[in-house]
Design a protein around this motif. Structure first.
Motif, short mmCIF file in Angstrom:
data_model
loop_
_atom_site.label_atom_id
_atom_site.label_comp_id
_atom_site.label_asym_id
_atom_site.label_seq_id
_atom_site.Cartn_x
_atom_site.Cartn_y
_atom_site.Cartn_z
N ASP A 1 16.62 15.98 -24.76
CA ASP A 1 17.17 16.82 -23.69
C ASP A 1 16.13 17.73 -23.05
O ASP A 1 16.34 18.92 -22.87
N LEU A 2 14.98 17.14 -22.70
CA LEU A 2 13.95 17.89 -21.98
C LEU A 2 14.37 17.98 -20.52
O LEU A 2 14.57 16.97 -19.84
N SER A 3 14.53 19.21 -20.03
CA SER A 3 15.00 19.43 -18.66
C SER A 3 13.86 19.21 -17.67
O SER A 3 12.79 19.80 -17.79
N LEU A 4 14.12 18.34 -16.70
CA LEU A 4 13.15 18.10 -15.62
C LEU A 4 13.45 19.08 -14.49
O LEU A 4 14.60 19.48 -14.29
N PRO A 5 12.43 19.50 -13.73
CA PRO A 5 12.65 20.52 -12.71
C PRO A 5 13.59 20.02 -11.60
O PRO A 5 13.28 19.06 -10.90
N PRO A 6 14.75 20.67 -11.45
CA PRO A 6 15.73 20.17 -10.47
C PRO A 6 15.25 20.21 -9.03
O PRO A 6 15.67 19.40 -8.21
N GLN A 7 14.35 21.12 -8.70
CA GLN A 7 13.86 21.19 -7.32
C GLN A 7 13.07 19.93 -6.93
O GLN A 7 12.94 19.62 -5.76
N HIS A 8 12.57 19.18 -7.92
CA HIS A 8 11.81 17.96 -7.62
C HIS A 8 12.63 16.69 -7.83
O HIS A 8 12.18 15.60 -7.45
N THR A 9 13.81 16.80 -8.42
CA THR A 9 14.60 15.60 -8.72
C THR A 9 15.89 15.50 -7.92
O THR A 9 16.77 14.73 -8.27
N LEU A 10 15.98 16.29 -6.84
CA LEU A 10 17.17 16.20 -5.99
C LEU A 10 17.28 14.82 -5.37
O LEU A 10 18.38 14.29 -5.19
N TRP B 1 0.86 -1.19 0.00
CA TRP B 1 0.00 0.00 0.00
C TRP B 1 0.89 1.23 0.00
O TRP B 1 1.71 1.44 0.91
N GLN B 2 0.74 2.03 -1.05
CA GLN B 2 1.56 3.22 -1.20
C GLN B 2 0.67 4.41 -1.50
O GLN B 2 -0.35 4.30 -2.17
N TRP B 3 1.09 5.53 -0.97
CA TRP B 3 0.40 6.79 -1.28
C TRP B 3 1.22 7.51 -2.33
O TRP B 3 2.43 7.67 -2.18
N ARG B 4 0.57 7.92 -3.39
CA ARG B 4 1.26 8.58 -4.50
C ARG B 4 0.82 10.03 -4.59
O ARG B 4 -0.37 10.32 -4.55
N ASN B 5 1.79 10.91 -4.74
CA ASN B 5 1.51 12.33 -4.84
C ASN B 5 2.14 12.87 -6.13
O ASN B 5 3.36 12.80 -6.31
N ASN B 6 1.30 13.40 -7.01
CA ASN B 6 1.79 14.00 -8.25
C ASN B 6 2.38 15.36 -7.90
O ASN B 6 1.67 16.30 -7.59
N ILE B 7 3.73 15.46 -7.96
CA ILE B 7 4.38 16.70 -7.52
C ILE B 7 4.70 17.65 -8.68
O ILE B 7 4.98 18.82 -8.46
N TRP B 8 4.65 17.13 -9.91
CA TRP B 8 4.92 17.99 -11.07
C TRP B 8 4.38 17.32 -12.31
O TRP B 8 4.48 16.10 -12.46
N SER B 9 3.78 18.10 -13.18
CA SER B 9 3.33 17.55 -14.47
C SER B 9 3.36 18.66 -15.51
O SER B 9 3.27 19.85 -15.19
N THR B 10 3.52 18.24 -16.75
CA THR B 10 3.51 19.19 -17.85
C THR B 10 2.94 18.50 -19.08
O THR B 10 2.89 17.26 -19.14
N GLU B 11 2.53 19.29 -20.04
CA GLU B 11 2.04 18.78 -21.31
C GLU B 11 2.79 19.46 -22.45
O GLU B 11 3.03 20.67 -22.40
N ILE B 12 3.15 18.68 -23.43
CA ILE B 12 3.74 19.22 -24.66
C ILE B 12 2.74 18.94 -25.77
O ILE B 12 2.37 17.78 -26.00
N ARG B 13 2.30 20.01 -26.43
CA ARG B 13 1.26 19.87 -27.46
C ARG B 13 1.80 20.21 -28.83
O ARG B 13 2.55 21.16 -29.00
N TYR B 14 1.38 19.41 -29.79
CA TYR B 14 1.69 19.64 -31.19
C TYR B 14 0.40 19.59 -32.01
O TYR B 14 -0.49 18.80 -31.71
N VAL B 15 0.35 20.43 -33.04
CA VAL B 15 -0.77 20.38 -33.98
C VAL B 15 -0.19 20.05 -35.35
O VAL B 15 0.72 20.73 -35.84
N LEU B 16 -0.71 18.98 -35.94
CA LEU B 16 -0.27 18.56 -37.28
C LEU B 16 -1.37 18.85 -38.29
O LEU B 16 -2.53 18.51 -38.07
N ARG B 17 -0.99 19.51 -39.39
CA ARG B 17 -1.93 19.84 -40.47
C ARG B 17 -1.32 19.42 -41.79
O ARG B 17 -0.10 19.39 -41.94
N TYR B 18 -2.20 19.17 -42.75
CA TYR B 18 -1.74 18.92 -44.11
C TYR B 18 -2.17 20.10 -44.96
O TYR B 18 -3.34 20.48 -44.98
#
Length: 197
Positions: free
Chosen positions: A142-151, A90-107
């Motif tokens: 080379d997407l930089s992850l937030p260093p304050q959360h990955t110490l 049994w583990q408690w999970r806390n989402n401490i950081w999230s991001t979205e990268i969006r792309y739009v593709l057109r023809y």
């Protein structure tokens, strides 16, 4: 009159059914997005994410694209801190950081080019082929992850996935897209390992 089917006919039908189910599952998996490779590497006091996402598009999505419908792709990235309450059971999970990268593709029919627009950087790139645009979009470099959360990476999960944003489709298309499995293109969540010290 009672007829008894020979055993080989029953076995043949059973094997045919199993092969059909296997081929159907493989076809569904082949039309889903999937993460081919992902890894992190240390950089300064943080980490960089590199990944490769494959985007096999089915005929329905390609048809919409060829007919001028912009298709929006979303890459979701999360850092989740795990707190063991009762060990691994049994583990408690806390989402401490999230991001979205969006792309739009057109023809673009007139130039016969695929236009890839990055919503994050507000940049456009042109590609002569759909495969070129999908490959460029699927490469996270080379997407930089937030260093304050990955110490501290113990009990820290980095996961990501990619999917279509059906809410970004034109209004008349949305109800059909939400009900159709042809538009349900999404990768599973992929957990990325931290480099060993």
């Amino acid at each position: 009159m009672v007829s008894i089917m020979p055993a080989y006919v029953t076995v043949k039908r059973l094997l045919t059914s199993i092969v059909f189910v296997f081929v159907s599952v493989q076809t569904v998996q082949a039309e889903s997005f999937y993460i081919a490779d992902a890894h992190t590497s240390p950089a300064g006091n943080g980490y960089l994410l590199n990944a490769e996402i494959n985007y096999p598009l089915n005929a329905r999505v390609k048809e919409a694209l060829y007919n001028g419908v912009p298709i929006t792709f979303v890459q979701e990235i999360q850092l989740i801190r795990v707190y063991p309450v009762l060990g691994e059971w049994w583990q408690w999970r806390n989402n401490i950081w999230s991001t979205e990268i969006r792309y739009v593709l057109r023809y673009h029919d007139l130039s016969q080019q695929y236009l890839l627009h990055s919503m994050a950087t507000k940049t456009h790139r042109n590609f002569p082929t759909m495969e070129g645009a999908l490959n460029a979009m699927g490469e996270i470099k080379d997407l930089s992850l937030p260093p304050q959360h990955t110490l501290e990476t113990d009990n820290l999960i980095l996961r990501f996935r990619s999917q279509l944003d059906l809410n970004a489709l034109p209004s008349p298309m949305r109800p059909g897209a939400f009900l159709s499995s042809k538009w349900d293109l999404a990768s599973d969540w992929y957990e990325v390992a931290w480099p060993s010290n």
